[in-house]
Motif scaffolding. Structure first.
Motif, short mmCIF file in Angstrom:
data_model
loop_
_atom_site.label_atom_id
_atom_site.label_comp_id
_atom_site.label_asym_id
_atom_site.label_seq_id
_atom_site.Cartn_x
_atom_site.Cartn_y
_atom_site.Cartn_z
N PRO A 1 -30.79 -8.77 28.35
CA PRO A 1 -31.44 -9.77 27.48
C PRO A 1 -32.50 -9.19 26.55
O PRO A 1 -32.69 -9.71 25.44
N ARG A 2 -33.17 -8.13 26.93
CA ARG A 2 -34.23 -7.59 26.08
C ARG A 2 -33.69 -6.91 24.83
O ARG A 2 -34.43 -6.67 23.88
N LEU A 3 -32.39 -6.59 24.84
CA LEU A 3 -31.79 -5.90 23.71
C LEU A 3 -31.15 -6.84 22.69
O LEU A 3 -30.71 -6.40 21.63
N VAL A 4 -31.07 -8.13 23.01
CA VAL A 4 -30.35 -9.07 22.16
C VAL A 4 -31.32 -10.10 21.60
O VAL A 4 -31.91 -10.88 22.33
N ILE B 1 -26.60 -0.15 20.75
CA ILE B 1 -27.84 -0.55 20.09
C ILE B 1 -28.88 0.56 20.18
O ILE B 1 -29.50 0.94 19.17
N ARG B 2 -29.02 1.13 21.36
CA ARG B 2 -29.99 2.22 21.54
C ARG B 2 -29.57 3.46 20.76
O ARG B 2 -30.40 4.14 20.15
N GLY C 1 -37.47 -0.62 11.13
CA GLY C 1 -37.83 -2.03 11.20
C GLY C 1 -36.81 -2.97 10.61
O GLY C 1 -36.91 -4.18 10.77
N THR C 2 -35.81 -2.43 9.89
CA THR C 2 -34.75 -3.28 9.36
C THR C 2 -33.92 -3.85 10.50
O THR C 2 -33.43 -3.09 11.34
N PRO C 3 -33.75 -5.17 10.58
CA PRO C 3 -32.98 -5.75 11.70
C PRO C 3 -31.54 -5.25 11.72
O PRO C 3 -30.90 -5.07 10.68
N LEU C 4 -31.05 -5.02 12.93
CA LEU C 4 -29.68 -4.55 13.14
C LEU C 4 -28.77 -5.72 13.48
O LEU C 4 -29.11 -6.57 14.31
N VAL C 5 -27.60 -5.75 12.84
CA VAL C 5 -26.55 -6.72 13.15
C VAL C 5 -25.31 -5.95 13.55
O VAL C 5 -24.85 -5.06 12.81
N VAL C 6 -24.76 -6.26 14.72
CA VAL C 6 -23.57 -5.57 15.23
C VAL C 6 -22.43 -6.57 15.31
O VAL C 6 -22.56 -7.64 15.93
N HIS D 1 -32.23 1.48 17.69
CA HIS D 1 -32.91 0.18 17.66
C HIS D 1 -33.28 -0.26 19.07
O HIS D 1 -32.68 0.18 20.05
N THR D 2 -34.24 -1.15 19.13
CA THR D 2 -34.66 -1.73 20.41
C THR D 2 -34.02 -3.08 20.66
O THR D 2 -34.05 -3.59 21.79
#
Length: 317
Positions: free
Chosen positions: A137-140, A109-110, A47-52, A114-115
């Motif tokens: 778009p659903r991944l960003v 991302i996957r 659940g921790t947000p991912l930043v790339v 992460h989703t």
């Protein structure tokens, strides 16, 4: 190491408060660097947000060292990537088009479990952010950009603004010439990369020890076997595709508005990507916020890192 020797790809695996990993996505291997917060924050919890973080032309993950640690300390899972063809990532002969590059980040991302993610990009890395946001778009969740206008807006500016055209086109066109451009980027221990850095940075940063250290590391990274050629393939596809069906399809797709939060930052002393160009195309990203970073040139995330990190944190907040 002699000035003419080629560095091993592992030369970019610098030690620091981060870990180096290999992640497979979209059919190739990426070198990713993940911050380890000194505070012991549980950055890897579900659940921790991912930043790339995605670097620009002639660069590599190190460009984001300040944001890598600064955002991790704020509780975000923060990962910097060597893009396809750069640093210690794989260097396949193809795949430097907008479609494949967006697929790289979607796959990454996957692969990181992460989703979705917030993408942060500088210059060409920002163009990859824009493309991923449109094509996947659903991944960003949101995007933050440094000196990276929307690709449709950039094309308009180059066609209609003689100042932007004069700043952008000379190097862009020189880099289209096969073999000549590869040699230009790698000869004299990669001095061309330092020239670009010095020419586009603000005066304050260009006189610092950190600037010289950054230039040294970039000069090493561009001389890794295959890196210069792959870096140039990004720009060559952007040029060649203007007259090809895949380029027309890509630009047509990119006209679809990005309806997620967008933070667009630029250095107020950037001589390369002009403020007027960044202001164009609001209809392409209706939720865009434009922020000038004081005292910075083209590399605002390195020249004024505290401001850039704080602005990204606001977007994430």
């Amino acid at each position: 190491m002699s000035s003419n020797s080629q560095p091993d790809p592992s030369a970019v695996r610098y030690d620091g408060p981060w870990t180096h990993r290999d992640v497979h996505a979209n059919g190739i291997r990426f070198h990713v660097v993940e911050a380890v917060p000194a505070s012991g924050a549980a950055y890897a919890e579900p659940g921790t947000p991912l930043v790339v973080l995605l670097h620009g032309f002639g660069d590599f993950w190190w460009s984001w060292r300040h944001q890598l640690t600064g955002l991790a300390e704020r509780g975000y899972r923060t990962v910097a990537v060597d893009l396809r063809g750069y640093g210690d990532s794989d260097k396949p002969p193809r795949g430097y088009d907008g479609w494949t590059l967006a697929g790289d980040i979607a796959g990454l991302i996957r692969a990181l479990g992460h989703t979705d993610a917030t993408l942060v990009g500088h210059a060409e890395g920002g163009l990859v952010c824009w493309a991923t946001a449109v094509l996947h778009p659903r991944l960003v969740r949101s995007i933050a950009l440094v000196s990276s206008p929307h690709p449709v807006a950039l094309k308009r500016a180059i066609l209609r603004d003689k100042r932007q055209r004069a700043a952008y086109l000379p190097d862009f066109l020189r880099y289209q010439v096969p073999r000549y451009a590869e040699n230009l980027l790698t000869k004299h221990s990669g001095f061309e990369i330092e020239r670009l850095l010095r020419e586009r940075a603000g005066e304050q940063w260009a006189g610092t020890a950190e600037f010289m250290d950054t230039a040294r590391r970039m000069r090493t990274a561009i001389r890794i076997p295959g890196a210069a050629h792959c870096a140039l393939e990004y720009q060559r596809w952007a040029f060649r595709s203007q007259w090809r069906p895949d380029g027309a399809r890509f630009m047509s797709a990119m006209r679809e508005p990005v309806r997620i939060p967008v933070l667009s930052m630029y250095g107020d002393r950037d001589p390369y990507m002009l403020a007027g160009t960044l202001r164009r195309g609001q209809e392409l990203s209706p939720e865009r916020q434009l922020v000038a970073v004081p005292g910075a040139g083209h590399f605002a995330h390195q020249e004024n890192p505290e401001t850039v990190t704080a602005e990204i944190a606001k977007l994430l907040g």
